[in-house]
Design an enzyme around this catalytic site. Structure first.
Site, short mmCIF file in Angstrom:
data_model
loop_
_atom_site.label_atom_id
_atom_site.label_comp_id
_atom_site.label_asym_id
_atom_site.label_seq_id
_atom_site.Cartn_x
_atom_site.Cartn_y
_atom_site.Cartn_z
N GLY A 11 0.86 -1.19 0.00
CA GLY A 11 0.00 0.00 0.00
C GLY A 11 0.89 1.23 0.00
O GLY A 11 2.09 1.15 -0.32
N ALA A 13 2.31 3.02 2.34
CA ALA A 13 3.51 3.05 3.19
C ALA A 13 4.60 2.16 2.61
O ALA A 13 5.76 2.58 2.48
CB ALA A 13 3.16 2.62 4.61
N TYR A 42 -8.36 1.71 -2.36
CA TYR A 42 -9.77 2.07 -2.20
C TYR A 42 -9.99 3.42 -1.53
O TYR A 42 -11.12 3.83 -1.32
CB TYR A 42 -10.50 0.98 -1.40
CG TYR A 42 -10.52 -0.35 -2.12
CD1 TYR A 42 -11.25 -0.50 -3.30
CD2 TYR A 42 -9.79 -1.43 -1.67
CE1 TYR A 42 -11.25 -1.69 -4.00
CE2 TYR A 42 -9.79 -2.64 -2.35
CZ TYR A 42 -10.52 -2.76 -3.52
OH TYR A 42 -10.52 -3.95 -4.19
N GLY A 45 -11.18 9.91 -0.32
CA GLY A 45 -11.17 11.33 0.04
C GLY A 45 -9.91 12.06 -0.35
O GLY A 45 -9.94 13.01 -1.12
N GLY A 46 -8.77 11.63 0.18
CA GLY A 46 -7.55 12.30 -0.19
C GLY A 46 -6.47 12.23 0.87
O GLY A 46 -6.48 11.38 1.74
N GLU A 110 -12.93 18.02 5.03
CA GLU A 110 -13.54 16.83 5.64
C GLU A 110 -13.79 17.16 7.10
O GLU A 110 -13.29 18.16 7.63
CB GLU A 110 -12.64 15.60 5.46
CG GLU A 110 -12.63 15.12 4.01
CD GLU A 110 -11.85 13.84 3.77
OE1 GLU A 110 -11.33 13.25 4.73
OE2 GLU A 110 -11.77 13.43 2.60
N ASP A 200 -3.04 -10.45 10.30
CA ASP A 200 -2.05 -11.53 10.47
C ASP A 200 -0.79 -11.04 11.17
O ASP A 200 -0.28 -11.67 12.10
CB ASP A 200 -1.60 -12.13 9.13
CG ASP A 200 -2.74 -12.37 8.18
OD1 ASP A 200 -3.85 -12.65 8.65
OD2 ASP A 200 -2.51 -12.29 6.95
N HIS A 221 -16.31 4.33 9.92
CA HIS A 221 -16.65 5.41 9.00
C HIS A 221 -18.17 5.57 8.99
O HIS A 221 -18.89 4.58 8.92
CB HIS A 221 -16.14 5.07 7.58
CG HIS A 221 -16.11 6.26 6.67
ND1 HIS A 221 -17.25 6.83 6.16
CD2 HIS A 221 -15.08 7.01 6.20
CE1 HIS A 221 -16.92 7.87 5.40
NE2 HIS A 221 -15.60 7.99 5.42
N ARG A 268 -15.56 12.10 13.20
CA ARG A 268 -16.04 10.83 12.67
C ARG A 268 -16.67 9.93 13.74
O ARG A 268 -17.69 9.29 13.50
CB ARG A 268 -14.84 10.11 12.04
CG ARG A 268 -15.22 9.25 10.91
CD ARG A 268 -13.98 8.78 10.21
NE ARG A 268 -13.72 9.58 9.04
CZ ARG A 268 -12.77 9.28 8.16
NH1 ARG A 268 -11.99 8.24 8.34
NH2 ARG A 268 -12.59 10.03 7.10
N HIS A 327 -13.52 0.96 9.64
CA HIS A 327 -12.75 1.61 8.58
C HIS A 327 -11.24 1.61 8.85
O HIS A 327 -10.45 1.33 7.95
CB HIS A 327 -13.26 3.04 8.43
CG HIS A 327 -12.66 3.81 7.30
ND1 HIS A 327 -12.71 3.39 6.00
CD2 HIS A 327 -12.00 5.00 7.28
CE1 HIS A 327 -12.11 4.27 5.23
NE2 HIS A 327 -11.66 5.25 5.97
N GLU A 352 -0.84 1.98 8.42
CA GLU A 352 -1.93 1.67 9.37
C GLU A 352 -1.54 0.60 10.38
O GLU A 352 -2.04 0.59 11.51
CB GLU A 352 -3.19 1.24 8.60
CG GLU A 352 -4.40 1.10 9.52
CD GLU A 352 -5.68 0.76 8.79
OE1 GLU A 352 -5.73 0.91 7.55
OE2 GLU A 352 -6.64 0.34 9.46
N ARG A 363 -8.84 9.19 14.67
CA ARG A 363 -8.03 9.78 13.59
C ARG A 363 -8.78 10.90 12.87
O ARG A 363 -9.95 10.76 12.53
CB ARG A 363 -7.66 8.70 12.57
CG ARG A 363 -6.91 9.23 11.37
CD ARG A 363 -6.54 8.11 10.45
NE ARG A 363 -7.70 7.43 9.93
CZ ARG A 363 -8.26 7.67 8.76
NH1 ARG A 363 -7.77 8.61 7.97
NH2 ARG A 363 -9.30 6.99 8.35
N LEU A 369 -3.24 8.52 4.89
CA LEU A 369 -2.29 8.46 3.77
C LEU A 369 -1.07 9.32 4.09
O LEU A 369 0.07 8.96 3.79
CB LEU A 369 -2.95 8.90 2.46
CG LEU A 369 -4.09 8.01 1.92
CD1 LEU A 369 -4.65 8.57 0.62
CD2 LEU A 369 -3.64 6.57 1.70
C1 SIN Z 1 -13.00 9.17 3.20
O1 SIN Z 1 -12.76 9.45 2.04
O2 SIN Z 1 -14.00 9.53 3.80
C2 SIN Z 1 -12.01 8.36 3.95
C3 SIN Z 1 -10.84 9.16 4.20
C4 SIN Z 1 -10.16 8.67 5.42
O3 SIN Z 1 -10.35 7.54 5.83
O4 SIN Z 1 -9.47 9.47 6.03
#
Ligand code: SIN
Length: 478
Positions: A11, A13, A42, A45-46, A110, A200, A221, A268, A327, A352, A363, A369
């Site tokens: 991913g 990282a 997947y 958002g960003g 966000e 794992d 989420h 969130r 999430h 993560e 978070r 990311l």
């Molecule tokens: C999202 O796009 O809502 C997820 C973004 C995130 O997990 O920070």
């Protein structure tokens, strides 16, 4: 052969770490399944970033506030102070974040951010495009369909990993091992994670006495479409709410204001809990896009537009039923501020799977990311100057059976138990019953991968039981 670097996970990282390792080093990046099956792919958002030097303090403040005072402040400062650097590094290497017609970066909003500071790409395809970019720019060998079944550690030194490839187990040796395998999504009945994310490595760490931290803090989420049959449920990015989508009930009422004055833009944990609670009271909950023009919606959120059209929803005119779903894991393998696992030579955890302490109890949106970028780069920085030479050592190959006949049923039951008893709203009695279920399951004739999952689940429940008061994503109601 001994690799210079073994990276478990492909991913953001893992791949950004690989990108920062010089080409002349021997590197193996291990991906459990085909490359795209990871959480980064997947992510919609960003990437959160301080917009400029002046915004660093506010980004730090927002992160600390979302984390409810439980973040490691130094780690948060490092993340935010390095955000502009890693973003510029990606841009200089050729990655294209979305811009306006004059070429200025577009920042979206966000929840719980005090200003617009989320960069995105391809509208809502940030993760997919970043992942593609990192793969295209990776000069090191990436191995697909390689499952890590063990870490080769002895007396505080990590020598490599045991993998299953083409049905066979074998040991791979390396001077530095980076764990970048993601969180714990598959422990839950409803989640937004890739299929590969099954805890794992967290289980292996527990087995080896490697400390995990903050495991009770699991993020749900708020807006996920859970009515599909796939294990991974479809996310409706928080950026939708940041740009005007509303959460409504069957009568079109924006009930979130009953729970928090910030409504859709509360943090969130608050929004997820409110939706969960409201649904328990018998209501239906939807995400409504009526504030969007169709053309803008299609252009700004092309993935969501396409996915939901295919599912038969006439978005943005039609609202979509939503529920919270698991999430992100705030906790993970405890590291120092360079991703190094304390007490172990040559072992790092990034992304993560790690607990750097930047997220605390909850978070801040789109900091994940960013964390993956900043701390993988720092881990490479220290690993490159690490002079520790492990002695040449050979380990016998693992003999344990990885999967057994009973596993599937127990795995599914575990998912249900975790969702119902170790979820958004917790009760001590239910946590205890989840704990008992896990202990009973451990006694059964099960394969190694399930054993590892159960170990991780048990650690989550133990941590949740140990934290007596509600804070952030750990909400306990007794
Ligand atoms: C999202 O796009 O809502 C997820 C973004 C995130 O997990 O920070």
């Amino acid at each position: 052969m001994i690799y210079d670097y073994i990276i478990v996970g492909a991913g953001i990282a893992g791949l950004y770490a690989a990108l920062n390792i010089p080409e002349n080093k021997k590197v193996a990046v291990l991906s459990k399944e085909p490359l795209w099956e990871c959480n980064t792919f997947y992510a919609q958002g960003g990437v959160a970033t301080a917009r400029d030097e002046k915004d660093i303090n506010d980004h730090i403040e927002d992160t600390l506030k979302a984390g409810c005072g439980l973040c490691n402040k130094e780690a948060v400062e490092i993340m935010s102070q390095n955000s502009i650097l890693v973003i510029n590094d990606l841009i200089n290497r050729g990655f294209e974040f979305d811009t306006d017609e004059e070429g200025n970066l577009l920042f979206t909003r966000e929840a719980a951010h005090s200003r617009n500071r989320i960069l995105h790409a391809g509208g809502d395809a940030t993760g997919r495009l970043l992942h593609k970019f990192l793969i295209e720019n990776c000069s090191h060998k990436v191995f697909e369909s390689v499952e890590v079944a063990d870490l080769l550690v002895e007396e505080g030194v990590c020598y490599g990993v045991t993998v299953k490839k083409e049905g066979k187990l074998k040991n791979i040796y390396g001077k530095n091992v980076f764990i970048a395998s993601g969180g714990v999504g598959s422990l839950y009945e409803y989640h937004t994670n890739a299929n590969t994310i099954s805890a794992d490595l967290q289980g292996i760490c527990l087995e080896k006495g490697i400390e995990l931290a903050d495991m009770e803090f699991l993020q749900f989420h708020p807006t996920v479409f859970i009515l599909s049959h796939r294990a991974r449920k479809l996310l409706l990015t928080e950026a939708l709410r940041g740009e005007g989508a509303t959460v409504v009930d069957e009568k079109g009422r924006r009930f979130l204001f009953d729970y928090d004055s910030k409504g859709e833009l509360a943090s969130r944990d608050i929004v997820s809990r409110a939706i969960y609670d409201y649904k328990l009271k018998g209501h239906k909950v939807y995400l409504s896009f009526e504030n969007f023009e169709e053309e803008f919606f299609r252009y700004r959120f092309p993935t969501i537009y396409k996915n939901f059209k295919e599912l038969g929803f006439n978005v943005p005119r039609q609202k979509v039923p939503v529920s919270p779903a698991f999430h992100f894991a705030m906790g993970g393998i405890k590291t120092d501020l360079y991703g190094k696992v304390p007490g172990f030579e040559n072992l790092y955890a990034i992304g993560e799977v790690a607990c750097t302490g930047v997220h605390g109890a909850n978070r801040l949106a789109s900091n994940s990311l960013l964390e993956g970028l900043v701390f993988s780069r720092r881990a490479v920085e220290v690993a490159l100057i690490n002079n520790f030479e492990p002695k040449s050592k050979k380990f016998p190959v693992l003999r344990e059976k990885l999967i057994k006949e009973n596993d599937k049923d127990i795995k599914n039951e575990l998912r249900r138990v975790m969702w119902e008893k170790v979820g958004i709203i917790r009760k001590r009695e239910k946590l205890q019953s989840a704990f008992d279920f896990i202990c009973e399951s451990e006694k059964k004739d099960i394969g190694r991968f399930l054993k590892l999952r159960l170990l991780c689940a048990k650690e989550i429940v133990k941590s949740a039981l140990a934290r007596k008061e509600s804070i952030g994503a750990h909400y306990i109601e007794d």
